[in-house]
Every structure is written in C-alpha cells, then in structure tokens.
Design a protein around this motif. Sequence first.
Motif, PDB file in Angstrom:
ATOM      1  N   LYS A  83      -0.228   4.916   1.331  1.00  0.00           N
ATOM      2  CA  LYS A  83       0.716   5.804   2.031  1.00  0.00           C
ATOM      3  C   LYS A  83       1.731   6.307   1.009  1.00  0.00           C
ATOM      4  O   LYS A  83       2.184   5.537   0.149  1.00  0.00           O
TER       5      LYS A  83
ATOM      6  N   ASN B 261       0.814  -1.225   0.000  1.00  0.00           N
ATOM      7  CA  ASN B 261       0.000   0.000   0.000  1.00  0.00           C
ATOM      8  C   ASN B 261       0.848   1.276   0.000  1.00  0.00           C
ATOM      9  O   ASN B 261       0.339   2.375   0.147  1.00  0.00           O
TER      10      ASN B 261
ATOM     11  N   HIS C  47      -5.411   8.534   0.790  1.00  0.00           N
ATOM     12  CA  HIS C  47      -5.514   7.973   2.141  1.00  0.00           C
ATOM     13  C   HIS C  47      -6.811   7.184   2.300  1.00  0.00           C
ATOM     14  O   HIS C  47      -6.824   6.125   2.917  1.00  0.00           O
ATOM     15  N   ASN C  48      -7.898   7.707   1.739  1.00  0.00           N
ATOM     16  CA  ASN C  48      -9.177   7.001   1.829  1.00  0.00           C
ATOM     17  C   ASN C  48      -9.120   5.642   1.141  1.00  0.00           C
ATOM     18  O   ASN C  48      -9.894   4.739   1.458  1.00  0.00           O
ATOM     19  N   ASN C  49      -8.197   5.500   0.186  1.00  0.00           N
ATOM     20  CA  ASN C  49      -8.023   4.216  -0.500  1.00  0.00           C
ATOM     21  C   ASN C  49      -6.945   3.351   0.168  1.00  0.00           C
ATOM     22  O   ASN C  49      -6.558   2.317  -0.374  1.00  0.00           O
ATOM     23  N   GLY C  50      -6.458   3.814   1.321  1.00  0.00           N
ATOM     24  CA  GLY C  50      -5.515   3.000   2.096  1.00  0.00           C
ATOM     25  C   GLY C  50      -4.068   3.106   1.654  1.00  0.00           C
ATOM     26  O   GLY C  50      -3.231   2.285   2.049  1.00  0.00           O
TER      27      GLY C  50
ATOM     28  N   GLU D 146       5.329   8.391   6.706  1.00  0.00           N
ATOM     29  CA  GLU D 146       5.101   8.886   5.337  1.00  0.00           C
ATOM     30  C   GLU D 146       6.014  10.069   5.036  1.00  0.00           C
ATOM     31  O   GLU D 146       6.407  10.803   5.957  1.00  0.00           O
TER      32      GLU D 146
ATOM     33  N   LEU E 211      -4.450  13.944  -1.819  1.00  0.00           N
ATOM     34  CA  LEU E 211      -3.880  13.148  -0.722  1.00  0.00           C
ATOM     35  C   LEU E 211      -4.979  12.465   0.083  1.00  0.00           C
ATOM     36  O   LEU E 211      -4.870  11.291   0.437  1.00  0.00           O
ATOM     37  N   GLU E 212      -6.071  13.210   0.327  1.00  0.00           N
ATOM     38  CA  GLU E 212      -7.164  12.630   1.106  1.00  0.00           C
ATOM     39  C   GLU E 212      -7.781  11.442   0.367  1.00  0.00           C
ATOM     40  O   GLU E 212      -8.092  10.412   0.967  1.00  0.00           O
TER      41      GLU E 212
ATOM     42  N   LYS F  46      -3.959  18.665  -1.186  1.00  0.00           N
ATOM     43  CA  LYS F  46      -4.645  18.087  -0.023  1.00  0.00           C
ATOM     44  C   LYS F  46      -5.818  17.195  -0.418  1.00  0.00           C
ATOM     45  O   LYS F  46      -6.069  16.166   0.195  1.00  0.00           O
TER      46      LYS F  46
END
Length: 237
Positions: A154, A125, A149-152, A232, A145-146, A142
Amino acid sequence: MVKFLSKILTAICLFTFIGSQKTLANDENKKFVYFTFDDGPTAKNTPMILDKLKELNIPATFFVVGKLINENPQVLERIRDENHAIGLHTMSHNRNKCYASHEAFIKENSELRDLLKSKFNIDANLIRFPFGSQNSYLRMDKVFLEKLHNNGFKIYDWHIDTLDALKPQNTGETILSICKSQFQKRFSENKNLVVLMHTNSNNNNTIEALPLLKDYFSNLGYEFNTLTNAPELYNIK
Ligand SMILES: [Zn+2]
C-alpha cells in the motif's frame, strides 16, 4: 394514563434517536493526523524522537531503510515495542539502485518486508517512496501501481511536508509555521492528514517541533493515529 405513557415512550424514543444520531455524527466527524518519520532507524535521532513521542503520547509511523536496520537493530525493536507502525522505505535508499526498474524497486521492498518478518516478527506492507511516488527517477504510474498492489503493498505519500529534510536547520517554531501555512492553504477540510518528517542525524529540530505540532493539531480537533488505520495516499499524474 395511556396517553401519558405513550407520550413518555415517544419522548424516550425521540431522545434515543437523537442520541444515536449524535454518536454517529461524532464518529463520522472524527479527524486524524498521522505523523510519519522517514529514513530511520538512526542511532541517536530515532531514540530521541521515540522519547518525545512517548512523553507526548503520540502514535506514529516509521518508514525504515533496510541497510540501517542492520546497523541499529535495537532501535527498530524499540519502535516495534512502543507500538508505532513500521513501513518500508527500500533496502538501500539509493536512487540509482532502487529506481533502476519497477522490478528493482519491488525487490528492495520485498527483501525489506521479509527481513522485518523473519528477524523482528513485524508485518509491514506500507511503502513510502524515497522522494515520493512522483519522484523524478521512476515515477509511479498506473502500471507500476498495479504491480505494487499485486505484491500486497500500500502506498503512502503525504499532505504536509515539514521540509525538515531540505532545511534541517529550521527551528521548531519555523517548522510549525511551515505546517500551519500548508494546512491553511490546502488541507483545512481534511479528515485525514499525513505529515512528512525525517529521523536523520541532523533532524534534532524536528524533535523540538513535536510538542508545538501536537498542540496545533489537537486544538483543531485532530486525533493522532498510525497509517495502518488510514486510506492509501498518492497522486498519479
Ligand atoms: Zn527517505
């Protein structure tokens, strides 16, 4: 006698206290360097990198490209079996395709993550953006990036760039001096240090640089690790 005993006890307690403080301080003071190799698995260079890493006893992280896995599946299995970390570097590595939209980029990396899991039983991931997260095709902000992150996922950019993609003709010695100069100018206080390298067919000099880099960073007190154990690393401008 009681006084004498209590003195001894105090001495033991003090010694234990100082001892434990020392251990704690040592753990906090540990420094790690993370060698990362993008653009594999390639047929010849990646196995040669793996041979050298084995000889030097260095764990590393490989950011792999989906289309190359289909060409060199046995090389990918070697990376996995020799306990290096494996991260995602898109299916196509084609800037027009993978950077067509946020969704296109997420789709390419999700597809690659699924392929690694279903065919090779690898959990991956970590993402390295081709050309970095601040590339000029689809810069990470941003919102992007969100979504990642929502898709798991890094995200891992780098501190030190060996420049081996831009100038693969550089000798091992030159690669070492490029790294030294970047380290001394910008990162000499870092406890985590991520180094960007490549495993393309023209990256034979990168192999030559590995023992030199190992000596350099070891002498500075760094230990080698894989990015699965690192925080990260990215910039959002
Ligand atoms: Zn790349």
